[in-house]
Design an enzyme around this catalytic site. Structure first.
Site, PDB file in Angstrom:
ATOM      1  CD  GLN A 163      55.061  42.340  44.826  1.00 15.59           C
ATOM      2  OE1 GLN A 163      56.027  42.215  45.155  1.00 15.59           O
ATOM      3  NE2 GLN A 163      54.341  41.897  43.355  1.00 15.59           N
ATOM      4  CG  HIS A 167      57.567  46.264  38.672  1.00 13.15           C
ATOM      5  ND1 HIS A 167      58.568  47.036  37.747  1.00 13.15           N
ATOM      6  CD2 HIS A 167      56.782  47.090  39.565  1.00 13.15           C
ATOM      7  CE1 HIS A 167      58.351  47.903  37.889  1.00 13.15           C
ATOM      8  NE2 HIS A 167      56.832  48.223  38.136  1.00 13.15           N
ATOM      9  N   GLY A 183      50.600  40.333  31.071  1.00  7.60           N
ATOM     10  CA  GLY A 183      50.269  38.488  31.432  1.00  7.60           C
ATOM     11  C   GLY A 183      49.503  37.969  29.786  1.00  7.60           C
ATOM     12  CD  GLU A 240      42.741  61.397  11.516  1.00  4.75           C
ATOM     13  OE1 GLU A 240      41.171  60.965  10.504  1.00  4.75           O
ATOM     14  OE2 GLU A 240      43.489  61.883  11.594  1.00  4.75           O
TER      15      GLU A 240
HETATM   16  P1  NAD Z   1      47.304  41.609  39.052  1.00  8.02           P
HETATM   17  O1  NAD Z   1      46.053  42.234  40.079  1.00  8.02           O
HETATM   18  O2  NAD Z   1      46.458  40.898  38.006  1.00  8.02           O
HETATM   19  O3  NAD Z   1      47.152  40.104  40.332  1.00  8.02           O
HETATM   20  C1  NAD Z   1      47.447  40.017  41.333  1.00  8.02           C
HETATM   21  C2  NAD Z   1      46.954  38.720  42.244  1.00  8.02           C
HETATM   22  O4  NAD Z   1      47.281  38.361  43.325  1.00  8.02           O
HETATM   23  C3  NAD Z   1      45.593  38.145  42.051  1.00  8.02           C
HETATM   24  O5  NAD Z   1      45.485  36.710  41.471  1.00  8.02           O
HETATM   25  C4  NAD Z   1      45.060  38.487  43.032  1.00  8.02           C
HETATM   26  O6  NAD Z   1      43.819  37.907  43.116  1.00  8.02           O
HETATM   27  C5  NAD Z   1      46.428  38.568  44.411  1.00  8.02           C
HETATM   28  N1  NAD Z   1      45.684  38.948  45.099  1.00  8.02           N
HETATM   29  C6  NAD Z   1      45.675  40.435  44.932  1.00  8.02           C
HETATM   30  N2  NAD Z   1      45.711  41.317  46.322  1.00  8.02           N
HETATM   31  C7  NAD Z   1      45.607  39.693  46.957  1.00  8.02           C
HETATM   32  C8  NAD Z   1      46.383  39.758  48.161  1.00  8.02           C
HETATM   33  N3  NAD Z   1      45.836  40.951  49.493  1.00  8.02           N
HETATM   34  N4  NAD Z   1      46.941  38.485  49.366  1.00  8.02           N
HETATM   35  C9  NAD Z   1      46.433  37.724  48.016  1.00  8.02           C
HETATM   36  N5  NAD Z   1      46.290  37.411  46.930  1.00  8.02           N
HETATM   37  C10 NAD Z   1      46.088  39.313  46.147  1.00  8.02           C
HETATM   38  O7  NAD Z   1      48.323  41.549  38.901  1.00  8.02           O
HETATM   39  P2  NAD Z   1      49.529  41.320  37.711  1.00  8.02           P
HETATM   40  O8  NAD Z   1      49.264  42.706  36.935  1.00  8.02           O
HETATM   41  O9  NAD Z   1      50.169  40.168  37.596  1.00  8.02           O
HETATM   42  O10 NAD Z   1      51.032  41.595  38.482  1.00  8.02           O
HETATM   43  C11 NAD Z   1      51.908  40.892  39.605  1.00  8.02           C
HETATM   44  C12 NAD Z   1      53.913  41.550  39.668  1.00  8.02           C
HETATM   45  O11 NAD Z   1      53.555  40.937  37.825  1.00  8.02           O
HETATM   46  C13 NAD Z   1      53.377  42.991  39.930  1.00  8.02           C
HETATM   47  O12 NAD Z   1      54.399  42.927  40.116  1.00  8.02           O
HETATM   48  C14 NAD Z   1      53.533  43.960  38.268  1.00  8.02           C
HETATM   49  O13 NAD Z   1      54.539  44.451  38.471  1.00  8.02           O
HETATM   50  C15 NAD Z   1      54.234  42.791  37.527  1.00  8.02           C
HETATM   51  N6  NAD Z   1      53.506  43.157  35.850  1.00  8.02           N
HETATM   52  C16 NAD Z   1      52.920  43.011  35.782  1.00  8.02           C
HETATM   53  C17 NAD Z   1      51.947  43.142  34.010  1.00  8.02           C
HETATM   54  C18 NAD Z   1      50.911  42.679  33.558  1.00  8.02           C
HETATM   55  O14 NAD Z   1      50.974  43.081  32.454  1.00  8.02           O
HETATM   56  N7  NAD Z   1      49.984  43.144  34.453  1.00  8.02           N
HETATM   57  C19 NAD Z   1      53.564  43.374  33.068  1.00  8.02           C
HETATM   58  C20 NAD Z   1      55.129  42.960  33.886  1.00  8.02           C
HETATM   59  C21 NAD Z   1      55.036  42.931  35.273  1.00  8.02           C
END
Ligand code: NAD
Ligand code: MG
Length: 357
Positions: free
Chosen positions: A100, A122, A148, A241
């Protein structure tokens, strides 16, 4: 804090405001232009839920993203990250936490205007000062307390995943109401929205996943399985188990708390639980939990993880690969193939979202 103040604090915490649909003004987000950056686990769920809630939403993806076709096929407008940010005035950053800061500096910050709202799911990048937005921008959080694909699935079923909201910077004076409106459009207000801070969300989230939910549970399951198999018991029996049955026990705790679970299991199981549980999770384990919490609070964990990610994630990938080779995984795969109903209702996140495109 005196015992009296502590008691009052505790009481207030117990009746902490939980916000529902009636507490949210949906028009506050309906009047804005929203950019969802990323189309992974969270990104696809936010983009689709908001769109179906009638919100003006576009998805921001990097050039050549493999997710573009999937997002477009779902009827979403897609732009580059820079263009999406420039066009929108509410920007939700759903990119990997470790990426990010760089993307922010290059593509987001130059296109942000005063009065825009920058949203996160987050607290990681704000809590550890990896991103420092300018004072004119609202900085908000809507963090679903679930993966998600469940944020998406529960919404389509008419439910929702509970959300935490937080405001780090209230430049416009409307940041909290806007956060509530966003969480409502996401489906979170159907389940309940609780206000927190970036610091509390970030530190408790990291602690939970390291100590209890992911790290603690996987090691507990693995250690139990290994102990039985090394003692000569059948791996299939050990799998049922130590892994399969865990869900049934957790479901009872989820529905009725620990006492409710203990009511449902046999007296023999309950006596074993009460007398042996504290021997497994003993004082030394509790001490280690405190050490891990302090590594989170000091920023040591965040620094280690960002450095690991920037240097190519070698250790991360090696540990992940070693996990795939475990006996519990091959045994489990065969046994689950005989129980097709387990995976029947499961939606592949990889398919629903763009995966790592
Ligand atoms: P993810 O890895 O599933 O998705 C990330 C996205 O970003 C994808 O579309 C990927 O292609 C893109 N991406 C990756 N690297 C990139 C780059 N260098 N430039 C541009 N795009 C890029 O991520 P996520 O798990 O959805 O997490 C996203 C945010 O949500 C994070 O802050 C995470 O902490 C938060 N979060 C996630 C969950 C979860 O269930 N996974 C739950 C709560 C909060
Ligand atoms: Mg803009």
């Amino acid at each position: 804090m005196s015992a009296d103040v502590r008691a009052r604090h505790h009481k207030e915490a117990l009746v902490a405001n939980v916000y529902y649909e009636a507490d949210c003004d949906r028009s506050l987000i309906a009047n804005r232009k929203v950019a969802i950056l990323g189309y992974g686990s969270q990104g696809h769920a936010h983009a689709l839920n908001l769109k179906e809630s009638g919100i003006d939403v576009r998805v921001g993806l990097r050039e050549g993203s493999g997710s573009r076709a999937k997002a477009e096929a779902a009827g979403l407008a897609v732009a580059t990250i820079a263009d999406a940010v420039a066009e929108a005035d509410v920007i939700m950053v759903l990119l990997p936490d470790t990426e990010q800061a760089e993307i922010y500096a290059e593509h987001i910050e130059p296109n942000l205007s005063d009065g825009d709202a920058l949203f996160f799911a987050h607290g990681f990048n704000i809590r550890f000062d990896l991103i420092e937005p300018s004072a004119g921008v609202d900085v908000c959080m809507v963090a679903p307390k679930g993966p998600g694909h469940l944020v998406r699935r529960t919404y389509t079923e008419g439910g929702g995943v509970p959300c935490l909201i937080a405001v780090e910077n209230d430049a416009t004076g409307g940041a909290k109401a806007l956060s509530l409106a966003y969480a409502d459009a996401l489906g979170g207000a159907r389940a309940g929205i609780i206000e927190t801070t970036f610091t509390e969300e970030c530190e408790t989230d990291l602690f939970g996943e390291q100590v209890v939910l992911c790290g603690g549970t996987t090691e507990l399951v693995r250690s139990g399985f290994d102990t039985l198999v090394e003692a000569g018991y059948q791996p299939e029996v050990a799998y049922f188990e130590c892994l399969h049955e865990l869900k049934l026990i957790v479901d009872l705790m989820y529905e009725e708390g620990i006492a409710g679970m203990r009511y449902s299991v046999s007296d023999t199981a309950e006596y074993g639980d009460l007398t042996r549980g504290p021997r497994i999770i003993d004082d030394s384990v509790r001490e280690t939990m405190k050490t891990i919490l302090s590594e989170i609070q000091s920023g040591q964990f965040a620094e280690e993880w960002v450095a690991e990610s920037k240097s190519g994630r070698k250790n991360f990938h090696a540990l992940e690969a070693a996990g795939h080779d475990l006996k519990i995984e091959s045994v489990g795969k065969e046994l689950r193939a005989m129980m097709p109903w387990i995976s029947a209702g499961k939606q592949s996140v990889q398919d629903a979202s763009g995966g790592q495109g």
